[in-house]
Design a protein around this motif. Sequence first.
Motif, short mmCIF file in Angstrom:
data_model
loop_
_atom_site.label_atom_id
_atom_site.label_comp_id
_atom_site.label_asym_id
_atom_site.label_seq_id
_atom_site.Cartn_x
_atom_site.Cartn_y
_atom_site.Cartn_z
N GLU A 90 46.64 37.54 54.13
CA GLU A 90 47.45 37.64 53.00
C GLU A 90 47.31 37.66 51.78
O GLU A 90 47.69 38.25 51.11
N ARG A 91 46.28 36.93 51.46
CA ARG A 91 45.65 37.03 50.03
C ARG A 91 45.02 38.40 49.77
O ARG A 91 45.40 39.06 48.64
N GLU A 139 48.29 41.11 49.57
CA GLU A 139 48.84 40.66 48.29
C GLU A 139 48.16 41.10 46.97
O GLU A 139 48.64 41.45 46.05
N GLU A 186 49.34 43.98 44.17
CA GLU A 186 49.30 43.62 42.60
C GLU A 186 48.51 45.01 41.94
O GLU A 186 48.77 45.21 40.65
N THR A 192 54.45 37.03 52.38
CA THR A 192 53.81 38.54 52.32
C THR A 192 54.96 39.50 52.09
O THR A 192 55.11 40.44 51.26
N ARG A 247 56.37 39.48 48.77
CA ARG A 247 55.79 40.30 47.78
C ARG A 247 55.96 41.81 47.91
O ARG A 247 56.10 42.52 46.90
#
Length: 245
Positions: A87-88, A91, A95, A129, A132
């Motif tokens: 997920e990190r 995402e 970005e 997620t 985002r």
Amino acid sequence: MVLAQDGVTPIRLACLDLAGTTIGDIAMVERAFAEAIATQGIVPGTGAYARAMVHVHRSRGCPKIDVFRGIFPDNEAQAQAANLTFERSFEGAIERAGLVPLPGTVEALDKLRDADIKICFITGFSRATLGRVLSALSWSDKIDLALCPEDAGRGRPMPDMVLNAVLRLGIEDVRQVAVAGDSESEMLCGRRSGASVVAGLLTGVHSKERLLNGGATHILDSLADLPELVLGGVPAEPAVGASAR
């Protein structure tokens, strides 16, 4: 508005996948999976890595946490840790680079909306997620609902998200639903839900044969072809394996 005709089921709801169906960032997802399993000691160049990525490919469309549970079947802590890293990573990539709609997607969404067909995104991403993704796309005016496994109880290949969308959006009959996706699990989900149209798209990870194996009623080159397929309604008994190509 789509009008009912003799022997024809009008489509009132389109349930659409995200990555590989409406957005084209499949490589971004693959990198996030690779980074996630690497944090758990499964690194490129090893047999374990090759096996894990085969599992990732086969499981596309399923909830991400379930994919990691398949890779780490005896260690829930590892699966959860890998999922958090996924997920990190994903995402963070959003970005940095944003998300790109597949060609014809925006026009297809507009055509469906203009015909009073409700639109729901369904995904294997987590709620965080998914949030985002939706923020990056700025498509709030083009869809009616977006669901993840956390919203429905079970993810694909189970039919829960499609059935949840039917209930939330007030659709009278599951036969008034079209499901579109690019993976076998998405086809299984659509067939199990009772949707009249289960369209397999060739813009993603799985082949025509895998999509048909999952139960696709139609094979389309891309989402851009979906409005033409559904705007006139569909036969009450679509032939499995029918192709719009």
